[in-house]
Structure formats: structure tokens, C-alpha cells
Scaffold this active site. Sequence first.
Site, PDB file in Angstrom:
ATOM      1  N   PHE A  13     108.169  81.189  25.765  1.00  0.00           N
ATOM      2  CA  PHE A  13     107.990  81.653  24.304  1.00  0.00           C
ATOM      3  C   PHE A  13     106.996  82.395  24.164  1.00  0.00           C
ATOM      4  O   PHE A  13     107.084  83.592  23.593  1.00  0.00           O
ATOM      5  CB  PHE A  13     107.915  80.209  23.602  1.00  0.00           C
ATOM      6  CG  PHE A  13     107.181  80.618  22.210  1.00  0.00           C
ATOM      7  CD1 PHE A  13     107.573  81.222  21.205  1.00  0.00           C
ATOM      8  CD2 PHE A  13     105.773  79.719  21.654  1.00  0.00           C
ATOM      9  CE1 PHE A  13     106.779  81.411  20.149  1.00  0.00           C
ATOM     10  CE2 PHE A  13     105.306  79.836  20.924  1.00  0.00           C
ATOM     11  CZ  PHE A  13     105.555  80.915  19.727  1.00  0.00           C
ATOM     12  N   LEU A  73     101.065  81.422  32.627  1.00  0.00           N
ATOM     13  CA  LEU A  73     101.090  80.879  31.172  1.00  0.00           C
ATOM     14  C   LEU A  73     102.209  79.848  31.677  1.00  0.00           C
ATOM     15  O   LEU A  73     103.001  79.394  31.035  1.00  0.00           O
ATOM     16  CB  LEU A  73     101.958  81.942  30.489  1.00  0.00           C
ATOM     17  CG  LEU A  73     100.948  82.726  29.684  1.00  0.00           C
ATOM     18  CD1 LEU A  73     100.625  84.068  30.198  1.00  0.00           C
ATOM     19  CD2 LEU A  73     101.764  83.023  28.456  1.00  0.00           C
ATOM     20  N   TYR A 145      99.420  66.317  31.127  1.00  0.00           N
ATOM     21  CA  TYR A 145      99.138  68.005  30.576  1.00  0.00           C
ATOM     22  C   TYR A 145      97.819  67.956  30.470  1.00  0.00           C
ATOM     23  O   TYR A 145      97.300  68.963  31.044  1.00  0.00           O
ATOM     24  CB  TYR A 145      99.777  68.083  29.509  1.00  0.00           C
ATOM     25  CG  TYR A 145      99.814  69.407  28.986  1.00  0.00           C
ATOM     26  CD1 TYR A 145     100.373  70.527  29.554  1.00  0.00           C
ATOM     27  CD2 TYR A 145      99.170  69.799  27.601  1.00  0.00           C
ATOM     28  CE1 TYR A 145     100.556  71.784  28.994  1.00  0.00           C
ATOM     29  CE2 TYR A 145      99.144  71.181  26.930  1.00  0.00           C
ATOM     30  CZ  TYR A 145      99.750  72.132  27.581  1.00  0.00           C
ATOM     31  OH  TYR A 145      99.664  73.559  27.435  1.00  0.00           O
ATOM     32  N   LYS A 149      95.458  70.487  32.775  1.00  0.00           N
ATOM     33  CA  LYS A 149      95.014  71.764  32.603  1.00  0.00           C
ATOM     34  C   LYS A 149      93.470  71.858  32.871  1.00  0.00           C
ATOM     35  O   LYS A 149      92.805  72.842  33.173  1.00  0.00           O
ATOM     36  CB  LYS A 149      95.077  72.084  31.005  1.00  0.00           C
ATOM     37  CG  LYS A 149      96.662  72.322  30.728  1.00  0.00           C
ATOM     38  CD  LYS A 149      96.874  73.878  31.134  1.00  0.00           C
ATOM     39  CE  LYS A 149      98.190  74.142  30.681  1.00  0.00           C
ATOM     40  NZ  LYS A 149      98.438  75.517  30.918  1.00  0.00           N
ATOM     41  N   TYR A 159      87.365  79.569  41.890  1.00  0.00           N
ATOM     42  CA  TYR A 159      87.512  80.981  42.426  1.00  0.00           C
ATOM     43  C   TYR A 159      86.761  82.049  41.924  1.00  0.00           C
ATOM     44  O   TYR A 159      86.376  83.104  42.815  1.00  0.00           O
ATOM     45  CB  TYR A 159      89.148  81.225  42.047  1.00  0.00           C
ATOM     46  CG  TYR A 159      90.047  80.706  43.067  1.00  0.00           C
ATOM     47  CD1 TYR A 159      90.252  79.463  43.388  1.00  0.00           C
ATOM     48  CD2 TYR A 159      90.555  81.532  44.032  1.00  0.00           C
ATOM     49  CE1 TYR A 159      91.112  78.842  44.217  1.00  0.00           C
ATOM     50  CE2 TYR A 159      91.451  80.985  45.158  1.00  0.00           C
ATOM     51  CZ  TYR A 159      91.637  79.664  45.089  1.00  0.00           C
ATOM     52  OH  TYR A 159      92.567  79.208  46.376  1.00  0.00           O
ATOM     53  N   THR A 175     100.595  77.284  18.537  1.00  0.00           N
ATOM     54  CA  THR A 175     101.205  78.515  18.366  1.00  0.00           C
ATOM     55  C   THR A 175     102.558  78.637  18.037  1.00  0.00           C
ATOM     56  O   THR A 175     103.485  77.777  18.603  1.00  0.00           O
ATOM     57  CB  THR A 175     100.960  79.643  19.608  1.00  0.00           C
ATOM     58  OG1 THR A 175      99.643  79.652  19.934  1.00  0.00           O
ATOM     59  CG2 THR A 175     101.419  80.909  19.498  1.00  0.00           C
ATOM     60  N   ARG A 186     108.352  70.345  19.096  1.00  0.00           N
ATOM     61  CA  ARG A 186     106.919  70.533  18.398  1.00  0.00           C
ATOM     62  C   ARG A 186     107.159  70.537  17.100  1.00  0.00           C
ATOM     63  O   ARG A 186     108.287  70.523  16.442  1.00  0.00           O
ATOM     64  CB  ARG A 186     106.452  71.923  18.805  1.00  0.00           C
ATOM     65  CG  ARG A 186     105.753  71.643  19.983  1.00  0.00           C
ATOM     66  CD  ARG A 186     105.110  73.092  20.542  1.00  0.00           C
ATOM     67  NE  ARG A 186     105.667  73.842  21.642  1.00  0.00           N
ATOM     68  CZ  ARG A 186     105.615  74.436  22.561  1.00  0.00           C
ATOM     69  NH1 ARG A 186     103.979  74.717  22.760  1.00  0.00           N
ATOM     70  NH2 ARG A 186     106.340  74.993  23.164  1.00  0.00           N
TER      71      ARG A 186
HETATM   72  N1  UDP Z   1     104.984  66.026  14.716  1.00  0.00           N
HETATM   73  C1  UDP Z   1     105.392  65.616  13.584  1.00  0.00           C
HETATM   74  N2  UDP Z   1     106.975  65.397  13.432  1.00  0.00           N
HETATM   75  C2  UDP Z   1     107.500  66.089  14.480  1.00  0.00           C
HETATM   76  C3  UDP Z   1     106.780  66.697  15.658  1.00  0.00           C
HETATM   77  C4  UDP Z   1     105.254  66.606  15.580  1.00  0.00           C
HETATM   78  O1  UDP Z   1     104.711  64.608  12.538  1.00  0.00           O
HETATM   79  O2  UDP Z   1     108.815  66.393  14.286  1.00  0.00           O
HETATM   80  C5  UDP Z   1     103.204  65.929  14.533  1.00  0.00           C
HETATM   81  C6  UDP Z   1     102.605  65.368  15.929  1.00  0.00           C
HETATM   82  O3  UDP Z   1     102.540  63.957  15.755  1.00  0.00           O
HETATM   83  C7  UDP Z   1     101.249  66.042  15.885  1.00  0.00           C
HETATM   84  C8  UDP Z   1     101.685  67.247  15.256  1.00  0.00           C
HETATM   85  O4  UDP Z   1     102.599  67.264  14.464  1.00  0.00           O
HETATM   86  O5  UDP Z   1     100.369  65.320  15.137  1.00  0.00           O
HETATM   87  C9  UDP Z   1     101.711  68.579  16.133  1.00  0.00           C
HETATM   88  O6  UDP Z   1     102.578  67.987  17.275  1.00  0.00           O
HETATM   89  P1  UDP Z   1     103.249  68.969  18.315  1.00  0.00           P
HETATM   90  O7  UDP Z   1     104.052  68.265  19.169  1.00  0.00           O
HETATM   91  O8  UDP Z   1     103.742  70.324  17.827  1.00  0.00           O
HETATM   92  O9  UDP Z   1     102.049  69.595  19.245  1.00  0.00           O
HETATM   93  P2  UDP Z   1     100.425  68.922  19.633  1.00  0.00           P
HETATM   94  O10 UDP Z   1      99.405  69.613  18.579  1.00  0.00           O
HETATM   95  O11 UDP Z   1     100.438  67.496  19.270  1.00  0.00           O
HETATM   96  O12 UDP Z   1     100.288  69.354  20.983  1.00  0.00           O
END
Ligand code: UDP
Length: 314
Positions: A13, A73, A145, A149, A159, A175, A186
Site C-alpha cells: 500500500f 517497508l 509485530y 519491529k 549497523y 496511514t 484495518r
Molecule cells: N477497529 C474497529 N473496527 C474494525 C477494525 C478496527 O473498531 O473493524 C479498531 C481497533 O480495535 C483499533 C483501531 O480500530 O482500536 C485501529 O485498528 P487498526 O486495525 O486499523 O490498527 P491498529 O492501530 O490497531 O494497529
Amino acid sequence: MAKTALVAGGAGFIGSHLCEALISLGMKVICVDNLGSGRKENIKLITENFKFIKRDIRKPLRISGKVDYVFHLASYASPPYYQKHSIETLMTNSLGTYNILELATAKKARFLITSTSETYGDPKEHPQKETYWGHVNPVGIRSCYDEAKRFSEALTMEYVRKRGLDCRIIRIFNTYGPRLQKDDGRVISNFIDQALNGRPMTIYGDGSQTRSFCYVSDMVRGLILAMLKPGIKGEVINLGNPDEFTVKEAALIIKRMTRSKSRIVRKPLPKDDPCRRKPDISKAKKLLGWQPQVKLVPGLMQTIKWFENGYRKG
Ligand code: UDP
């Protein structure tokens, strides 16, 4: 002579937008991707000064010719995906990072690694500054993850110290934008996909948790500024949009913008889900002269358009 940039994860992405932006600056781009979460479709319109190599960075990489810049990335980045591919995620961000660092060292290239706001875990400091060490569950479901990271950051710093490699570590905050996959899991992609298709919009928990959403063009501009900026070897820099929204607010904004009849429903909050997240970007402002330009509503407008039209409109 044109500079050459290698982008690991360049079919993803953010990676695919980065490849395009680098080419528009007159660079040649080598995109390395195993197409785990990246898509061939993301790069299908890029033809000039572009080479795609399907390769998994968990294996050592040999690339012929000169490489001036290496952007790393490559990784699954959405919580459902990195948890599904947890061991692969750990290895991509450890062995994979090692292989990419070795390549950059061999090529005497400048190096940029995309780390994540997840290195702060469920932060106890707000907003998060680069100097904050974080609050991370080392054995939780997100640790494949977060900890990987954090290992990548530690390895990168060695390095810098031991090999003198010119590295910068960029911690990316949430993002969004065109090419976010609708099944990515997400929050923004789920809400837009659900709203456009009249399915229930799923808020996890009570929706009071916050995120700060950065539009992809702002992110790519920041990444390029960070790579091109001399004299910032070993610097760790947050990139993200500091405008903070609750998840519930994001759902309501998207519902309104799409004029959706979808119901809003509650689902259980995933384990270790961070309560609040917002970058302190004063370092990026000072070092790079960078700050986001795209506000949430115009950024969502572009993203919703893309979800409606798909790859036809790029
Ligand atoms: N979330 C939500 N509904 C969804 C997907 C995610 O309420 O269908 C919430 C999730 O629990 C988190 C926030 O949205 O609190 C952001 O989630 P995401 O998976 O986008 O990324 P994160 O910031 O957690 O890595």
C-alpha cells in the site's frame, strides 16, 4: 546520473505510492516484494524506470548494479494479517531486516527502515515522542509485530554504530488512502467497505480508543524527505498525523460521508489493543520541515472514491 532506490515491500500500500513518487523525482526504482500482502495490481501502471523482483527478504538478496537508497517497508502491517502470519512477520522483521541491512552495507547505500507506532505498545505517555520507550507486552498477540519491529530498530542501530551505515528509523503511525485493501482488516478499510456495502460497521470495544490517521501522500513525502536529508544518521523520527479521533468518531464520519444506511455494531475489543495513539511530530517538523497537509475528511474522500472505483482510477 539518475539515482537508484531499492524499495523492499514496494508492491504494498505505502510502498507502491513511494515507488511512483521516487520515479517522478527522476530516480530508477527496484521494487522487491514477495507479494505476501503486496499486490501486482498496485504497481501495474508503473513501467518507466522500474524493475520488479519477486523475492522474499528472508533469503539473502543479491542485486546487480549500483543502489543509492534502500527503503525497507517489507512486512505484514495490519493486525489481523500479522497475527495470522505471526512467525513470518517475526522472521521478516529480523532475518529479513538483517538481509536488507547487509545489502545496503554492500552497496554503500543510504538506508531507511519503516518502523511503527506499535513500538510504543499501549502507550502510557501521550502524545508519543521518539524518546518514549514504550509499554509493550512482549508475549502478547501483537508482540509478533511490535517486538519484531523493536528488534529491527535495535539491529539497524548496530549497523549505524558498528558498520557506519547511514540509517534513519521512521516510526509510521496509522496511514490510509487509495490501495488500502478492503479485506485488510484495518479500521478505515473495514469501515469504508462496510459502509459502501450496507453491512454493519464493526466498532471493537466501546469505540473510545483513539487513532491519528495520516493520508498516504503525506506519509510518502515524509519518507522521501527523511531519506534525502543528510546528517540524520541514526535518527528515529515519528511520521503521522497528530489529529486524533476516537474509533467511534471515525465510524460516524465515514457513515456520513458515504451516506450509508449501515448499522453500527459493537464487537469485542481485541487483546492488547492500544487505548490512545497520537504522534508528537515536533522532531519531524524540526529536522525535515515536514507536517501533514491532508485533513481527515478530504483524505477519506479520495479513499472512498478509490474503494468505489478500484484500480480503474489508480
Ligand atoms: N477497529 C474497529 N473496527 C474494525 C477494525 C478496527 O473498531 O473493524 C479498531 C481497533 O480495535 C483499533 C483501531 O480500530 O482500536 C485501529 O485498528 P487498526 O486495525 O486499523 O490498527 P491498529 O492501530 O490497531 O494497529
